[in-house]
Motif scaffolding. Sequence first.
Motif, PDB file in Angstrom:
ATOM      1  N   LYS A 236       0.827  -1.210   0.000  1.00 27.69           N
ATOM      2  CA  LYS A 236       0.000   0.000   0.000  1.00 27.69           C
ATOM      3  C   LYS A 236       0.858   1.255   0.000  1.00 27.69           C
ATOM      4  O   LYS A 236       0.533   2.230  -0.676  1.00 27.69           O
ATOM      5  N   ALA A 237       1.954   1.219   0.748  1.00 27.95           N
ATOM      6  CA  ALA A 237       2.839   2.386   0.798  1.00 27.95           C
ATOM      7  C   ALA A 237       3.464   2.660  -0.570  1.00 27.95           C
ATOM      8  O   ALA A 237       3.546   3.816  -1.008  1.00 27.95           O
ATOM      9  N   VAL A 238       3.893   1.619  -1.259  1.00 27.23           N
ATOM     10  CA  VAL A 238       4.482   1.791  -2.592  1.00 27.23           C
ATOM     11  C   VAL A 238       3.427   2.283  -3.576  1.00 27.23           C
ATOM     12  O   VAL A 238       3.684   3.176  -4.394  1.00 27.23           O
ATOM     13  N   MET A 239       2.220   1.731  -3.482  1.00 28.19           N
ATOM     14  CA  MET A 239       1.139   2.117  -4.392  1.00 28.19           C
ATOM     15  C   MET A 239       0.804   3.600  -4.241  1.00 28.19           C
ATOM     16  O   MET A 239       0.795   4.348  -5.225  1.00 28.19           O
ATOM     17  N   PHE A 240       0.551   4.032  -3.016  1.00 25.05           N
ATOM     18  CA  PHE A 240       0.218   5.438  -2.800  1.00 25.05           C
ATOM     19  C   PHE A 240       1.422   6.330  -3.043  1.00 25.05           C
ATOM     20  O   PHE A 240       1.284   7.460  -3.514  1.00 25.05           O
ATOM     21  N   GLY A 241       2.611   5.822  -2.737  1.00 20.64           N
ATOM     22  CA  GLY A 241       3.825   6.596  -2.979  1.00 20.64           C
ATOM     23  C   GLY A 241       4.044   6.873  -4.450  1.00 20.64           C
ATOM     24  O   GLY A 241       4.442   7.985  -4.825  1.00 20.64           O
ATOM     25  N   LEU A 242       3.793   5.886  -5.305  1.00 22.47           N
ATOM     26  CA  LEU A 242       3.949   6.092  -6.748  1.00 22.47           C
ATOM     27  C   LEU A 242       2.946   7.109  -7.275  1.00 22.47           C
ATOM     28  O   LEU A 242       3.286   7.959  -8.100  1.00 22.47           O
ATOM     29  N   MET A 243       1.717   7.034  -6.775  1.00 16.93           N
ATOM     30  CA  MET A 243       0.720   8.000  -7.236  1.00 16.93           C
ATOM     31  C   MET A 243       1.086   9.418  -6.802  1.00 16.93           C
ATOM     32  O   MET A 243       0.982  10.366  -7.586  1.00 16.93           O
ATOM     33  N   LEU A 244       1.530   9.553  -5.567  1.00 17.40           N
ATOM     34  CA  LEU A 244       1.916  10.880  -5.084  1.00 17.40           C
ATOM     35  C   LEU A 244       3.194  11.379  -5.762  1.00 17.40           C
ATOM     36  O   LEU A 244       3.299  12.570  -6.074  1.00 17.40           O
ATOM     37  N   LEU A 245       4.149  10.488  -5.993  1.00 13.29           N
ATOM     38  CA  LEU A 245       5.385  10.885  -6.664  1.00 13.29           C
ATOM     39  C   LEU A 245       5.106  11.373  -8.078  1.00 13.29           C
ATOM     40  O   LEU A 245       5.690  12.364  -8.535  1.00 13.29           O
ATOM     41  N   GLY A 246       4.201  10.707  -8.786  1.00 18.08           N
ATOM     42  CA  GLY A 246       3.817  11.160 -10.123  1.00 18.08           C
ATOM     43  C   GLY A 246       3.157  12.521 -10.091  1.00 18.08           C
ATOM     44  O   GLY A 246       3.432  13.387 -10.931  1.00 18.08           O
ATOM     45  N   LEU A 247       2.300  12.731  -9.113  1.00 11.88           N
ATOM     46  CA  LEU A 247       1.644  14.031  -8.979  1.00 11.88           C
ATOM     47  C   LEU A 247       2.659  15.123  -8.645  1.00 11.88           C
ATOM     48  O   LEU A 247       2.636  16.199  -9.249  1.00 11.88           O
TER      49      LEU A 247
ATOM     50  N   ILE B  18       6.839  10.710 -17.715  1.00  9.95           N
ATOM     51  CA  ILE B  18       7.341  10.169 -16.449  1.00  9.95           C
ATOM     52  C   ILE B  18       6.290  10.334 -15.351  1.00  9.95           C
ATOM     53  O   ILE B  18       5.988   9.391 -14.609  1.00  9.95           O
ATOM     54  N   GLY B  19       5.731  11.525 -15.224  1.00  7.85           N
ATOM     55  CA  GLY B  19       4.727  11.771 -14.181  1.00  7.85           C
ATOM     56  C   GLY B  19       3.500  10.902 -14.337  1.00  7.85           C
ATOM     57  O   GLY B  19       3.021  10.293 -13.376  1.00  7.85           O
ATOM     58  N   PHE B  20       2.974  10.827 -15.555  1.00  5.27           N
ATOM     59  CA  PHE B  20       1.776  10.012 -15.776  1.00  5.27           C
ATOM     60  C   PHE B  20       2.080   8.528 -15.655  1.00  5.27           C
ATOM     61  O   PHE B  20       1.246   7.757 -15.190  1.00  5.27           O
ATOM     62  N   ALA B  21       3.262   8.091 -16.056  1.00  7.38           N
ATOM     63  CA  ALA B  21       3.624   6.676 -15.907  1.00  7.38           C
ATOM     64  C   ALA B  21       3.688   6.288 -14.436  1.00  7.38           C
ATOM     65  O   ALA B  21       3.240   5.190 -14.056  1.00  7.38           O
ATOM     66  N   LEU B  22       4.225   7.150 -13.604  1.00  9.52           N
ATOM     67  CA  LEU B  22       4.258   6.865 -12.167  1.00  9.52           C
ATOM     68  C   LEU B  22       2.850   6.775 -11.590  1.00  9.52           C
ATOM     69  O   LEU B  22       2.534   5.847 -10.832  1.00  9.52           O
TER      70      LEU B  22
ATOM     71  N   LEU C 256      -2.637   1.118 -11.399  1.00  9.53           N
ATOM     72  CA  LEU C 256      -2.727  -0.289 -11.780  1.00  9.53           C
ATOM     73  C   LEU C 256      -2.488  -1.205 -10.581  1.00  9.53           C
ATOM     74  O   LEU C 256      -3.024  -2.315 -10.524  1.00  9.53           O
ATOM     75  N   MET C 257      -1.694  -0.746  -9.651  1.00 10.08           N
ATOM     76  CA  MET C 257      -1.462  -1.546  -8.447  1.00 10.08           C
ATOM     77  C   MET C 257      -2.721  -1.653  -7.597  1.00 10.08           C
ATOM     78  O   MET C 257      -2.864  -2.612  -6.825  1.00 10.08           O
TER      79      MET C 257
END
Length: 87
Positions: A34-45, A71-75, A81-82
């Motif tokens: 969950k931390a990686v999933m939310f982290g990727l979404m926030l990092l992309g933003l 890069i941002g949208f891919a993150l 997707l996770m």
Amino acid sequence: MPKSKVRKKTAYTPPPSRTPVKVRAAGPSHPLYKAVMFGLMLLGLVWLVVNYLAGDKLDFMMELGNWNFAIGFALMITGLLMTMRWR
């Protein structure tokens, strides 16, 4: 006039049933997932926001140009997707 012959249909036989298989119930997702999933979404933003606000002042972002959007949208999409595997 002769009467037509009536065709006899064979009786319906259902296909043989398979034996049921027990499926192990999946437990909740690991907290790290969950931390990686939310982290990727926030990092992309954050990547996109920084690109808009300070992209012309950062050398590495200027070199990337429009690839910053990819890069941002891919993150963010990777994080989204996770969510499909999140329990």
